[in-house]
Structures are given as structure tokens and as C-alpha cells.
Design a protein around this motif. Structure first.
Motif, PDB file in Angstrom:
ATOM      1  N   LYS A  23      -6.626  -3.628  -1.941  1.00  0.00           N
ATOM      2  CA  LYS A  23      -7.596  -3.747  -0.832  1.00  0.00           C
ATOM      3  C   LYS A  23      -8.770  -4.672  -0.804  1.00  0.00           C
ATOM      4  O   LYS A  23      -8.972  -5.342  -0.040  1.00  0.00           O
ATOM      5  CB  LYS A  23      -8.133  -2.237  -0.721  1.00  0.00           C
ATOM      6  CG  LYS A  23      -8.563  -1.656   0.585  1.00  0.00           C
ATOM      7  CD  LYS A  23      -7.462  -1.733   1.610  1.00  0.00           C
ATOM      8  CE  LYS A  23      -6.170  -1.663   1.040  1.00  0.00           C
ATOM      9  NZ  LYS A  23      -4.899  -1.742   1.883  1.00  0.00           N
ATOM     10  N   THR A  48       0.855  -1.305   0.008  1.00  0.00           N
ATOM     11  CA  THR A  48       0.189  -0.079  -0.009  1.00  0.00           C
ATOM     12  C   THR A  48       0.728   1.255  -0.012  1.00  0.00           C
ATOM     13  O   THR A  48       0.607   2.310  -0.800  1.00  0.00           O
ATOM     14  CB  THR A  48      -0.873   0.276   1.158  1.00  0.00           C
ATOM     15  OG1 THR A  48      -1.870  -0.917   0.805  1.00  0.00           O
ATOM     16  CG2 THR A  48      -1.590   1.340   1.366  1.00  0.00           C
ATOM     17  N   GLN A  51     -12.928   1.088  -0.401  1.00  0.00           N
ATOM     18  CA  GLN A  51     -12.781   0.489   1.041  1.00  0.00           C
ATOM     19  C   GLN A  51     -13.963  -0.002   1.698  1.00  0.00           C
ATOM     20  O   GLN A  51     -13.888  -1.271   2.249  1.00  0.00           O
ATOM     21  CB  GLN A  51     -12.063   1.362   2.297  1.00  0.00           C
ATOM     22  CG  GLN A  51     -10.648   1.765   1.754  1.00  0.00           C
ATOM     23  CD  GLN A  51     -10.060   3.109   2.407  1.00  0.00           C
ATOM     24  OE1 GLN A  51     -10.990   3.590   3.182  1.00  0.00           O
ATOM     25  NE2 GLN A  51      -8.782   3.319   2.263  1.00  0.00           N
ATOM     26  N   VAL A 111      -5.384  -4.885   7.570  1.00  0.00           N
ATOM     27  CA  VAL A 111      -5.474  -4.400   6.119  1.00  0.00           C
ATOM     28  C   VAL A 111      -5.598  -2.569   6.160  1.00  0.00           C
ATOM     29  O   VAL A 111      -6.357  -2.062   6.931  1.00  0.00           O
ATOM     30  CB  VAL A 111      -6.833  -4.529   5.484  1.00  0.00           C
ATOM     31  CG1 VAL A 111      -7.464  -3.604   4.240  1.00  0.00           C
ATOM     32  CG2 VAL A 111      -7.173  -6.005   5.327  1.00  0.00           C
ATOM     33  N   THR A 136      -6.063   1.306   5.773  1.00  0.00           N
ATOM     34  CA  THR A 136      -7.140   2.109   5.006  1.00  0.00           C
ATOM     35  C   THR A 136      -6.716   3.603   5.301  1.00  0.00           C
ATOM     36  O   THR A 136      -6.004   4.381   4.798  1.00  0.00           O
ATOM     37  CB  THR A 136      -8.590   1.975   5.577  1.00  0.00           C
ATOM     38  OG1 THR A 136      -8.389   1.920   7.169  1.00  0.00           O
ATOM     39  CG2 THR A 136      -9.009   0.649   5.164  1.00  0.00           C
TER      40      THR A 136
END
Length: 301
Positions: free
Chosen positions: A202, A45, A269, A139, A141
Motif C-alpha cells: 500500500k 493485494t 492505509q 489502490v 483498500t
């Protein structure tokens, strides 16, 4: 009603963390000034945020800016970099630490990180800490988008619209067609290509979805052959002429919104989260992943 996941809590906090990052970015700080030749590194990311930052900085005429995955960074003396910017949520990612160590004393470094109590601080000449954007979910965000907001503000952008659009994206409906879709292709141009890469990642991480990402103009050079009914082509930013019609003829759903592209990533997301829920998956602990990748060092004989 089940307890809210860390992923949901964190993605919903983004307007607030973006505002704080914009305030910090606008003050200047140690990030590279205009005219500097810059390399930007990250992993996963963070590499995709590096791609977006590099495109924004260079297209604004602020200096040559090259993004690299930290494991494949070409930072030799012949390239003449004046600074290295590293992006890392954890501050412990092995490949990033190796880059910082390799250029220490040769190229000035500044690291944007979530956890200031980590090895990256000692190896960096300067740091910009965003502890308010750090996360518990595997994960990512809010850290990624907050770091990019910081960088956009430092480049002189007014991110007020992005913040407002993020608030709208948090309230927008998540369509059932998106939750049920067989496949997603995410597209972008310029700085939004990094966002397309991140959107695809994602979806893979949170919901084990089949996703791909491409520069928008490249999509018609082969990848559009995968578009079909029950599949989605999602564009960040303005559509190249004729692209929507080309996708429509395949029977795939074409999605494009007028909101700031980074805010549109917030909606993706949410889609990834809902797809995870629909499949009975835990988005906070996706299979085969950890919060930070720390490679075991080879034994020295």
C-alpha cells in the motif's frame, strides 16, 4: 479544500462494508467447508489476503490451506485439492482467469470478487460477489479487507471487535513522524504476515515509499540492519519477546497497537494516503499501475 479522493472515500467506508461481509460470511454459502483441502489464489493485494486466510483456516484446524500467487499456483492432481478459492477485485485479472480455466471440471472453484459482471463468474463454479466493496481507486483498500472479513466470518470468527477497532483506527491521529519517515518495515506473525505484506504494498503504490515486509521472527536475521533513526518498524499483532527492545536500540521507531490487526491495516492505509498527499501524488492513479492487470495473449501461429 480539495475534493476527497476515491481512496479516502473507500477506506473510510470499511466498517460498513465489513459488517455486510460478516453477515454474508456467517450464512455459510459456497466457501469451503471444514476438512476440505484448499488452494487460495490471487494477485498482488488479493494474494496477500489469500496468505492471511490460509493461515487463519489452517491454524483453526479446518483443513490444509495453501496460498499461491495466481501466476505460480501448483494445482496438479498430486496435490489433491478439494477446492480452489480465487480472490479478485476486478474479476478480469489474467492470471486468475487462467487458473480458473485450467482447473475447470477438475477442481471445484469459488471466486470472491467485487464486480459480478466479469469473466471470472463464467469460469467459476461458484462466486461470492461483494459489489458494495468494489472500488474506483487503483489502490485497493476496502475490497481486500472486506473479502478477508468475509472469510474470517465464514471460519466462525466474531468480527465485531475488528469492526469497532476499524472505526477507532479511522479516528486515530496520523503522526507526523509516520508521514515524514524515510523507510518502513512491516512485520507480522501467522495470519498477520499477509497484512504486513499488504501494508508495504500500500505504501509503495500510494506514495512511492521505500517499504519492506517480513515475518516478525525473521526480521532479526538480517533485515533489522536497515533500521535506523527516522525509520519505522511496524508490527501487526503481538510482538515476539525482545523484538521491541532490539528495534529501539537501532534508533528506529517501533509501532505496535492493541487493536485488531486488520483494523490496524486501516490506519496504515491512512498513513499511505497522507504520505501521498505530502508528496503531491494522486493515490487514485499511481504511476505504472492500472485497476486490473490484463496481459496481452500471445498470438497463436
Amino acid at each position: 479544500m480539495s475534493e476527497m479522493s476515491y481512496m479516502e472515500q473507500e477506506l473510510r467506508s470499511q466498517p460498513e462494508t465489513w459488517r455486510e461481509a460478516a453477515r454474508i460470511g456467517a450464512t455459510g454459502g459456497p466457501l469451503p467447508k471444514a476438512g476440505r483441502r484448499v488452494a487460495v489464489v490471487g494477485c498482488g493485494t488479493s494474494w496477500f489476503m489469500a496468505q492471511s486466510y490460509a493461515a487463519l483456516r489452517e491454524s483453526a484446524g479446518l483443513g490444509v490451506t495453501d496460498p499461491f500467487p495466481a501466476s505460480e499456483a501448483f494445482l496438479g492432481t498430486d496435490r489433491g485439492y478439494d477446492a480452489v478459492v480465487a480472490i479478485t477485485r476486478s474479476g478480469t485479472t489474467t492470471e486468475v482467469l487462467r487458473v480458473l480455466d485450467a482447473v475447470k471440471g477438475r477442481i471445484p472453484t469459488v471466486t470472491v470478487l467485487g464486480d459480478p459482471d466479469t469473466p471470472a463468474v463464467e469460469l467459476s463454479d461458484e462466486t461470492v460477489a461483494l459489489p458494495f466493496a468494489d472500488e474506483r481507486s487503483v489502490v485497493q483498500t476496502r475490497f481486500a479487507t472486506t473479502a478477508l472479513t468475509l472469510l474470517r466470518a465464514h471460519l466462525g470468527e466474531d468480527v465485531a471487535r475488528a469492526v469497532a477497532d476499524a472505526e477507532e483506527a479511522l479516528a486515530a491521529p496520523v503522526e507526523k513522524e509516520w508521514v515524514d519517515a524515510e523507510q518502513f518495515a512491516f512485520l507480522g506473525t501467522g495470519w498477520t504476515y499477509g497484512l504486513a505484506n499488504e501494508a508495504a504494498l500500500k505504501m509503495r503504490e500510494a506514495s512511492q515509499s521505500w517499504t519492506e515486509s517480513y515475518p516478525a521472527m525473521e526480521y532479526r536475521h538480517g533485515p533489522i540492519s536497515i533500521a535506523a533513526p527516522g525509520r519505522v518498524t511496524w508490527l501487526f499483532g503481538r510482538a515476539p519477546e525482545g523484538l521491541e527492545g532490539d528495534v529501539a536500540r537501532t534508533g528506529a521507531r517501533f509501532v505496535s497497537h492493541a487493536r485488531d490487526p486488520l483494523a490496524d491495516l486501516v490506519l496504515v492505509q491512512r498513513v499511505a494516503l497522507e504520505r501521498a498527499r505530502a508528496r503531491g501524488l494522486d493515490p487514485d492513479s499511481p504511476r505504472s499501475l492500472t485497476r486490473s492487470v490484463m496481459l496481452q495473449e500471445a498470438a497463436v501461429s
